[in-house]
Design a protein around this motif. Structure first.
Motif, PDB file in Angstrom:
ATOM      1  N   GLN A 134      29.622 -24.003   6.653  1.00 21.66           N
ATOM      2  CA  GLN A 134      28.403 -24.643   7.111  1.00 21.66           C
ATOM      3  C   GLN A 134      28.004 -25.766   6.150  1.00 21.66           C
ATOM      4  OE1 GLN A 134      27.117 -23.932  10.024  1.00 21.66           O
ATOM      5  NE2 GLN A 134      28.604 -22.285  10.336  1.00 21.66           N
ATOM      6  N   PRO A 135      27.391 -26.834   6.659  1.00 25.20           N
ATOM      7  CA  PRO A 135      26.936 -27.913   5.773  1.00 25.20           C
ATOM      8  C   PRO A 135      25.780 -27.455   4.894  1.00 25.20           C
ATOM      9  CG  PRO A 135      26.183 -28.283   8.019  1.00 25.20           C
ATOM     10  CD  PRO A 135      27.121 -27.111   8.079  1.00 25.20           C
ATOM     11  N   VAL A 136      25.638 -28.092   3.754  1.00 22.53           N
ATOM     12  CA  VAL A 136      24.553 -27.762   2.833  1.00 22.53           C
ATOM     13  C   VAL A 136      23.344 -28.666   3.044  1.00 22.53           C
ATOM     14  CG1 VAL A 136      26.131 -26.845   1.113  1.00 22.53           C
ATOM     15  CG2 VAL A 136      25.540 -29.271   1.049  1.00 22.53           C
ATOM     16  N   ALA A 137      23.508 -29.744   3.778  1.00 23.32           N
ATOM     17  CA  ALA A 137      22.402 -30.638   4.104  1.00 23.32           C
ATOM     18  C   ALA A 137      22.708 -31.311   5.433  1.00 23.32           C
ATOM     19  CB  ALA A 137      22.196 -31.684   3.008  1.00 23.32           C
ATOM     20  N   VAL A 138      21.706 -31.412   6.286  1.00 24.03           N
ATOM     21  CA  VAL A 138      21.891 -31.972   7.624  1.00 24.03           C
ATOM     22  C   VAL A 138      20.671 -32.805   7.982  1.00 24.03           C
ATOM     23  CG1 VAL A 138      22.197 -31.485  10.079  1.00 24.03           C
ATOM     24  CG2 VAL A 138      23.330 -30.056   8.400  1.00 24.03           C
ATOM     25  N   ASN A 139      20.920 -33.941   8.606  1.00 25.46           N
ATOM     26  CA  ASN A 139      19.848 -34.728   9.208  1.00 25.46           C
ATOM     27  C   ASN A 139      19.790 -34.361  10.686  1.00 25.46           C
ATOM     28  OD1 ASN A 139      18.197 -36.701  10.400  1.00 25.46           O
ATOM     29  ND2 ASN A 139      18.807 -38.248   8.900  1.00 25.46           N
ATOM     30  N   PRO A 140      18.788 -33.609  11.123  1.00 20.01           N
ATOM     31  CA  PRO A 140      18.781 -33.121  12.507  1.00 20.01           C
ATOM     32  C   PRO A 140      18.673 -34.229  13.551  1.00 20.01           C
ATOM     33  CG  PRO A 140      16.685 -32.659  11.442  1.00 20.01           C
ATOM     34  CD  PRO A 140      17.594 -33.171  10.375  1.00 20.01           C
ATOM     35  N   ARG A 141      18.178 -35.383  13.162  1.00 19.35           N
ATOM     36  CA  ARG A 141      18.026 -36.469  14.132  1.00 19.35           C
ATOM     37  C   ARG A 141      19.333 -37.214  14.353  1.00 19.35           C
ATOM     38  NH1 ARG A 141      16.774 -41.839  13.764  1.00 19.35           N
ATOM     39  NH2 ARG A 141      16.539 -41.641  11.504  1.00 19.35           N
TER      40      ARG A 141
END
Length: 250
Positions: A134-141
């Motif tokens: 899983q990614p450790v940081a995500v931009n949901p937009r």
């Protein structure tokens, strides 16, 4: 007076089934068939040829080249038969190696520009690396993401997305790691085809060139330290679980 049927002669239903004797072996359970290796190679070849039409000719050229060299060496040593016996297996091995390399490129070409592609690139790393699916940081937009791997070179952050959009994610994650791991090197790799970015197929190769800074024991310690801090992924918009109420009418 009618005689009642002898109970010893009565047979229960299903008695016609053959009973297993005392010394009779148990029937063997059907074993799951392993996938055929030749079938797997054929599927890989078909997939690779679909994206790289030149791969059959390249494999043939490599095979014939290896066989020709072995034949010439054997002919020079006055033993060309042995040269062919050695050259044919080596030629097949070289052709298979070319297929595996081309298949890896074709596989990356299929997942390029898709969410999670950088995580899949980390899955091809050799032993010694601790990665997370899983990614450790995500931009949901924008769906830009940052993945992490821990190895002897230190911590490597691999991002996917345009440079101008993913840079804030990388900087925030690097600062967070610097607070909890002040003496551990943190490297960043941006995947893509733009300037300063690394293609997916070259991510593992570039990480393999990094200089080792940690011992194996320190790698495990760093990974556990990071895991104890957890992740800070954004919560998707929707129902607040703390405000939800069960439906008591049911």
């Amino acid at each position: 007076m009618a005689k009642s049927p002898d109970s010893s002669n009565s047979t229960p239903a299903g008695s016609s089934a053959v009973k297993r004797g005392l010394f009779t072996r148990k029937p063997k359970e059907a074993k799951a068939k392993k996938p055929n290796r030749l079938k797997q190679i054929g599927e890989v070849f078909t997939m690779t040829r679909r994206h790289d039409p030149m791969v059959p000719w390249l494999m043939l050229l490599v095979f014939l080249g290896v066989v020709a060299v072995s034949f010439l060496v054997g002919f020079w040593l006055d033993n060309w038969i042995t040269g062919l016996i050695i050259g044919i297996p080596l030629g097949l091995l070289a052709a298979t190696y070319i297929l595996s390399r081309r298949a890896e490129r074709a596989a990356f070409a299929q997942i390029e520009n898709q969410p999670g592609a950088s995580g899949a690139a980390l899955g091809t790393l050799r032993r010694g690396w601790i990665t997370e699916e899983q990614p450790v940081a995500v931009n949901p937009r924008t769906q830009d993401a940052v993945f992490r791997a821990v190895g002897r070179p230190g911590v490597v952050l691999v991002s996917e997305g345009p440079t101008h959009r993913v840079k804030p994610l990388l900087d925030a994650e690097r600062k967070r790691l610097a607070r909890i791991l002040p003496n551990v090197p943190v490297h960043t790799i941006q995947t893509g085809r733009g300037e300063g970015q690394v293609p997916l197929s070259q991510v593992a190769k570039q990480m393999g060139k990094m200089k080792n800074e940690l011992t194996k024991l320190e790698v495990s310690t760093v990974s556990k330290r990071i895991a104890s801090m957890g992740t800070r992924l954004p919560i998707p918009k929707g129902i607040d679980p703390y405000k939800a109420r069960p439906n008591r009418g049911r």
